[in-house]
Design an enzyme around this catalytic site. Structure first.
Site, PDB file in Angstrom:
ATOM      1  N   GLU A   1      12.211   2.126  -3.451  1.00 57.32           N
ATOM      2  CA  GLU A   1      11.887   3.209  -2.921  1.00 57.32           C
ATOM      3  C   GLU A   1      12.703   3.811  -1.513  1.00 57.32           C
ATOM      4  O   GLU A   1      13.149   4.700  -1.335  1.00 57.32           O
ATOM      5  CB  GLU A   1      10.463   3.389  -2.858  1.00 57.32           C
ATOM      6  CG  GLU A   1       9.811   3.523  -3.953  1.00 57.32           C
ATOM      7  CD  GLU A   1       8.402   3.080  -4.237  1.00 57.32           C
ATOM      8  OE1 GLU A   1       7.568   2.969  -3.135  1.00 57.32           O
ATOM      9  OE2 GLU A   1       7.553   3.114  -5.319  1.00 57.32           O
TER      10      GLU A   1
ATOM     11  N   GLU B   1      11.642  -6.474  -8.742  1.00 60.45           N
ATOM     12  CA  GLU B   1      10.812  -5.219  -9.253  1.00 60.45           C
ATOM     13  C   GLU B   1      11.828  -4.235  -9.858  1.00 60.45           C
ATOM     14  O   GLU B   1      12.515  -3.531  -9.397  1.00 60.45           O
ATOM     15  CB  GLU B   1      10.295  -4.594  -8.451  1.00 60.45           C
ATOM     16  CG  GLU B   1       9.302  -5.377  -7.209  1.00 60.45           C
ATOM     17  CD  GLU B   1       8.417  -4.213  -6.454  1.00 60.45           C
ATOM     18  OE1 GLU B   1       7.246  -4.364  -6.244  1.00 60.45           O
ATOM     19  OE2 GLU B   1       9.096  -3.395  -5.711  1.00 60.45           O
TER      20      GLU B   1
ATOM     21  N   GLY C   1       1.761  -2.742  -6.067  1.00 59.32           N
ATOM     22  CA  GLY C   1       1.389  -1.348  -5.606  1.00 59.32           C
ATOM     23  C   GLY C   1       0.320  -0.758  -5.780  1.00 59.32           C
ATOM     24  O   GLY C   1      -0.789  -1.172  -5.417  1.00 59.32           O
ATOM     25  N   GLY C   2       0.009   0.010  -6.831  1.00 56.74           N
ATOM     26  CA  GLY C   2      -1.323   0.662  -7.340  1.00 56.74           C
ATOM     27  C   GLY C   2      -2.531  -0.236  -7.315  1.00 56.74           C
ATOM     28  O   GLY C   2      -3.647   0.119  -6.568  1.00 56.74           O
TER      29      GLY C   2
ATOM     30  N   TRP D   1       0.720  -0.999   0.175  1.00 59.11           N
ATOM     31  CA  TRP D   1       0.085   0.207  -0.104  1.00 59.11           C
ATOM     32  C   TRP D   1       0.672   1.276  -0.036  1.00 59.11           C
ATOM     33  O   TRP D   1       0.181   2.263  -0.245  1.00 59.11           O
ATOM     34  CB  TRP D   1      -0.823   0.097   1.295  1.00 59.11           C
ATOM     35  CG  TRP D   1      -2.132  -1.075   1.056  1.00 59.11           C
ATOM     36  CD1 TRP D   1      -2.176  -1.969   0.032  1.00 59.11           C
ATOM     37  CD2 TRP D   1      -2.956  -1.251   2.151  1.00 59.11           C
ATOM     38  NE1 TRP D   1      -3.487  -2.668   0.528  1.00 59.11           N
ATOM     39  CE2 TRP D   1      -3.707  -2.446   1.915  1.00 59.11           C
ATOM     40  CE3 TRP D   1      -3.100  -0.664   3.378  1.00 59.11           C
ATOM     41  CZ2 TRP D   1      -4.849  -2.847   2.390  1.00 59.11           C
ATOM     42  CZ3 TRP D   1      -4.399  -1.286   3.962  1.00 59.11           C
ATOM     43  CH2 TRP D   1      -5.190  -2.328   3.744  1.00 59.11           C
TER      44      TRP D   1
ATOM     45  N   HIS E   1      12.899  -2.655  -0.580  1.00 58.90           N
ATOM     46  CA  HIS E   1      11.959  -1.817  -1.702  1.00 58.90           C
ATOM     47  C   HIS E   1      12.728  -0.767  -2.162  1.00 58.90           C
ATOM     48  O   HIS E   1      13.797   0.030  -1.561  1.00 58.90           O
ATOM     49  CB  HIS E   1      10.879  -1.431  -1.318  1.00 58.90           C
ATOM     50  CG  HIS E   1       9.616  -1.084  -2.354  1.00 58.90           C
ATOM     51  ND1 HIS E   1       9.960   0.238  -3.310  1.00 58.90           N
ATOM     52  CD2 HIS E   1       8.821  -1.760  -3.013  1.00 58.90           C
ATOM     53  CE1 HIS E   1       9.074   0.235  -4.177  1.00 58.90           C
ATOM     54  NE2 HIS E   1       8.290  -0.921  -4.119  1.00 58.90           N
TER      55      HIS E   1
HETATM   56  P1  PGA Z   1       3.163  -0.922  -8.556  1.00 58.00           P
HETATM   57  O1  PGA Z   1       4.363  -0.893  -7.324  1.00 58.00           O
HETATM   58  O2  PGA Z   1       2.450  -2.169  -8.673  1.00 58.00           O
HETATM   59  O3  PGA Z   1       2.475   0.420  -8.389  1.00 58.00           O
HETATM   60  O4  PGA Z   1       3.946  -0.591  -9.964  1.00 58.00           O
HETATM   61  C1  PGA Z   1       5.035  -2.185  -7.279  1.00 58.00           C
HETATM   62  C2  PGA Z   1       5.744  -1.928  -6.021  1.00 58.00           C
HETATM   63  O5  PGA Z   1       6.573  -0.775  -5.717  1.00 58.00           O
HETATM   64  O6  PGA Z   1       5.793  -2.638  -5.064  1.00 58.00           O
END
Ligand code: PGA
Length: 252
Positions: free
Chosen positions: A99, A169, A236-237, A10, A97
């Protein structure tokens, strides 16, 4: 047989109330669907975990944190330890992750500490790896991901390694609407499984769940999940809407 896992991430979205509603909606849909062969995980913000754990049926829905501290406890203002995460009833933790690596400076050294603490506290790490666009364009993605793994989870014992799941990812596919092609995703996951076999042996490699993540949705999930080495997704989204997320869970 290795587990199929569909894990929602999320990120920094929803209030506690919205998150509980979303979790309840997912729970209700999963209860009605035939999704028994899939481990469903909701990766919620720390603030939501306890409420979400109470709101769902633990036999259907697992709850994950999206991070944990690199230290066990003490004077680390604002940090949330692996033991605290475990005490909420969460079972999994997303670690590494892109990010967090990019915006919060998470290095391999830091991630080694987090993985060790997660495992010591009985949490299942969902360990993320993946390359940036420039690396893909230079066709150096395999070497890059290999290094990410060698510097971190490949230092674990085979016993500890076998407790975690991996999520590949590619950064260029996260939140961009650009999914890796099915062939690109399968190729990388097969490559990772080969690396695991070289390091820990074929049996461990065959039992390791390796997920794909990056703009995965209900439309592209069936083709992705039909690949031999893709054991599910980190979403994610599309995990922020219960119906969309269910579409991915039932893509098998
Ligand atoms: P996304 O993100 O499905 O929005 O591309 C995936 C994630 O970062 O885990």
């Amino acid at each position: 047989m290795r587990k199929k896992i569909v894990a929602g991430n999320w990120k920094c979205n929803t209030t506690v109330q919205e998150g509980v509603e979303l979790a309840k909606a997912v729970n209700e849909l999963v209860a009605k669907a035939d999704a028994k062969n899939v481990v469903v995980v909701l990766g919620t913000p720390f603030t939501h975990i306890t409420s979400v754990v109470s709101a769902v049926d633990a036999s259907l829905i697992n709850v994950a944190a999206q991070n944990c501290a690199a230290e066990a406890k003490g004077a680390f203002t604002g940090e949330v330890s692996a033991a605290m995460v475990k005490s909420t009833g969460a079972t999994h933790v997303i670690l590494g992750h892109s990010e967090r690596r990019e915006y919060y400076g998470e290095t391999s050294e830091i991630l080694n500490k987090k993985v060790a603490l997660a495992l010591a506290n009985g949490l299942t790490p969902i360990y993320c790896c993946g390359e940036a666009l420039s690396i893909r364009e230079a066709n150096e993605q395999n070497a890059y991901v290999k290094t990410q793994l060698e510097e971190t989870i490949f230092n674990l014992s085979a016993e500890d390694f076998s407790k975690l799941a991996i999520a590949y990812e590619p950064i260029w596919a996260i939140g961009t609407g650009v999914t890796a092609s099915t062939a690109q995703a399968q190729e990388m996951l097969a490559y990772i499984r080969g690396l695991i076999a070289d390091k820990f042996g074929k049996a461990v490699a065959e039992e390791t769940s390796i997920l794909y993540g990056g703009s995965c949705n209900a439309k592209n999930a069936p083709e992705l999940f039909a690949q031999a080495d893709i054991d599910g997704g980190l979403i994610g989204g599309a995990s922020l809407k219960a119906e969309d997320f269910l579409g991915i869970i039932t893509a098998y």
